[in-house]
Design a protein around this motif. Structure first.
Motif, PDB file in Angstrom:
ATOM      1  N   ASP A 206       0.136   8.669   3.671  1.00 61.12           N
ATOM      2  CA  ASP A 206       1.566   8.774   3.968  1.00 61.12           C
ATOM      3  C   ASP A 206       2.240   7.456   3.604  1.00 61.12           C
ATOM      4  O   ASP A 206       1.947   6.415   4.193  1.00 61.12           O
ATOM      5  CB  ASP A 206       1.774   9.099   5.446  1.00 61.12           C
ATOM      6  N   ALA A 207       3.147   7.523   2.616  1.00 60.26           N
ATOM      7  CA  ALA A 207       3.890   6.336   2.190  1.00 60.26           C
ATOM      8  C   ALA A 207       5.388   6.484   2.457  1.00 60.26           C
ATOM      9  O   ALA A 207       6.174   5.640   2.043  1.00 60.26           O
ATOM     10  CB  ALA A 207       3.659   6.071   0.711  1.00 60.26           C
ATOM     11  N   GLY A 208       5.752   7.577   3.128  1.00 65.56           N
ATOM     12  CA  GLY A 208       7.150   7.772   3.455  1.00 65.56           C
ATOM     13  C   GLY A 208       7.933   8.555   2.431  1.00 65.56           C
ATOM     14  O   GLY A 208       9.121   8.821   2.631  1.00 65.56           O
TER      15      GLY A 208
ATOM     16  N   PRO B 203      -1.369  -1.706  -5.784  1.00 62.92           N
ATOM     17  CA  PRO B 203      -1.101  -2.896  -6.614  1.00 62.92           C
ATOM     18  C   PRO B 203       0.374  -3.157  -6.871  1.00 62.92           C
ATOM     19  O   PRO B 203       0.775  -4.306  -7.076  1.00 62.92           O
ATOM     20  CB  PRO B 203      -1.853  -2.579  -7.915  1.00 62.92           C
ATOM     21  N   ASP B 204       1.214  -2.090  -6.856  1.00 65.71           N
ATOM     22  CA  ASP B 204       2.640  -2.314  -7.113  1.00 65.71           C
ATOM     23  C   ASP B 204       3.423  -2.620  -5.843  1.00 65.71           C
ATOM     24  O   ASP B 204       4.656  -2.677  -5.869  1.00 65.71           O
ATOM     25  CB  ASP B 204       3.252  -1.100  -7.827  1.00 65.71           C
ATOM     26  N   GLY B 205       2.704  -2.788  -4.707  1.00 61.57           N
ATOM     27  CA  GLY B 205       3.373  -3.180  -3.478  1.00 61.57           C
ATOM     28  C   GLY B 205       3.761  -2.042  -2.557  1.00 61.57           C
ATOM     29  O   GLY B 205       4.393  -2.275  -1.524  1.00 61.57           O
TER      30      GLY B 205
END
Length: 408
Positions: free
Chosen positions: A186-188, A137-139
């Protein structure tokens, strides 16, 4: 057959069996084999009572005594799986993956009216992996991966006895397998990224009983596999720690099977098989009894009467319908399969190559929000009498001298 070729075939058969693929692997074991050979799989997965050929499928242990030759048999299934799913918003996703399965290999040896043998087959399996790009939700954009790798193998030691038109068989069955589930995000960056894995392993012995009756143009049989509890352990692993192993058990249901094979006309054969599993006794709340019904026809020509090379090849076709024991999206999951096959005879009276093609449809996008289709090429090798040896007629022999009886 030379020893080198024999060793190569045995090494090929000893390769660890690969599980089949299905999008329903997260819900249970969608791929199941019932102890049939490639010939039977090309005939609608029928033939547990087919005593009118050198049958190398020993799901029914009484099948083990029909011929008087030592037989080795193995097979391979390969092809593609097409998956399609639908999310709650109605968005559809699709993916195509390849598939490889070594469903069985077997070896049997005759001892007068008795026969002993061994068979290893991929009893039940499911392998699937998927990946999806999502956003919080926060992008924050992240990649989620899920994998499932589960299978159960079955090793059989088989004994059967031939009594006139009747055959009796018993096999000791040893089940063993594993289940591995993996989830990663995985978001980096480390605060969001995670990886968790669950590993299970289990094993235990059981037994099967079988009976066959053979008439001139009709054969029928029944067999039973005892249900059991597979004991093992479970280990959970994350990026933070590996937990201590804990006990784990997986229950297999009692199974009953019946089969009929008939020769309605010269050079033609019809077979039907029915398998029933008491899955609801394991977990009445989430499982129901599963079953499978197959119907197959075969053309078995007399090669001496056929001039055309194509019409000298044994051909077959079949259809099967299966109701799986688990539900997806609160709806039953069913399976429909069509198959074709032919046989290429090799040198020798028992050697052959069986080829086949199978199309499998499992599930429904409307009811289960998930469907998969498999397109499989099947190849089986049967024969190779590695224990029997032709008598050596080159050794010196005493030739009797003609007796002169004289004149009476």
């Amino acid at each position: 057959m030379n020893k080198t070729t024999c060793i190569l075939l045995l090494l090929l058969a000893a390769i660890p069996l690969a599980a089949g693929n299905s999008g329903f692997s997260y819900a249970g074991y969608p791929v199941n084999y019932f102890g049939k050979d490639i010939y039977s799989l090309g005939m609608g997965d029928t033939g547990a009572s087919d005593v009118f050929r050198n049958n190398t499928g020993y799901g029914n242990p009484a099948q083990h005594n029909i011929n008087n030759r030592s037989l080795f048999s193995t097979g391979i299934l390969m092809g593609y799986n097409s998956y399609k799913s639908q999310d709650p918003q109605g968005q559809e996703y699709s993916y195509i993956d390849n598939s490889l399965d070594l469903p069985y290999f077997s070896l049997s040896v005759p001892l007068q009216n008795h026969r002993v043998g061994f068979q290893l087959n991929s009893y039940a399996s499911g392998v699937v992996a998927n990946q999806r790009e999502s956003e919080t939700p926060d992008g924050t954009e992240f990649t989620e991966k899920r994998e499932m790798d589960r299978y159960i193998y079955r090793a059989d030691l088989i004994y059967s006895l031939h009594l006139g038109r009747h055959s009796l068989g018993i096999s000791g069955n040893y089940y063993f397998g594993h289940e591995t589930q993996m989830l990663s995000q995985d978001a980096g960056y480390g605060l969001f990224s995670t990886r968790e894995e669950l590993k299970r392993s289990f094993k235990n012995p059981s037994f099967s009983l079988g009976y066959l009756m053979r008439l001139e143009k009709l054969a029928w049989g029944v067999h039973y596999g005892m249900g059991l509890t597979l004991d093992g352990e479970e280990v959970r692993t994350s990026i933070h720690e590996t937990e201590d192993p804990v006990d784990y058990e997986y229950k297999l249901p009692h199974q009953f099977s019946a089969s009929v094979t008939a020769l309605p006309a010269p050079e033609f054969k019809v077979a039907t098989d029915f398998h029933y599993s008491l899955d609801s006794q394991i977990d009445p709340d989430s499982l129901r009894d599963s079953w499978k019904l197959g119907l197959g026809v075969a053309y078995e020509p007399d090669s001496e009467k056929r001039q055309n090379a194509f019409f000298r090849l044994p051909l077959r076709a079949g259809i099967s319908y299966r109701m799986l024991p688990f539900s997806v999206e609160d709806a039953a999951v069913d399976e429909l399969a069509f198959s074709l096959g032919l046989t290429l005879p090799l040198k020798g009276d028992v050697n052959r190559i069986d080829l086949g093609f199978q199309i499998v449809n499992r599930g429904s996008l409307e009811q289960n929000k998930l469907v998969d289709n498999s397109f499989l090429l099947m190849c089986g090798f049967t024969g190779f009498d590695i224990f029997s040896k032709a008598p050596d007629r080159r050794a010196p022999r005493d030739i009797p001298v003609k007796e002169d009886i004289g004149t009476w």
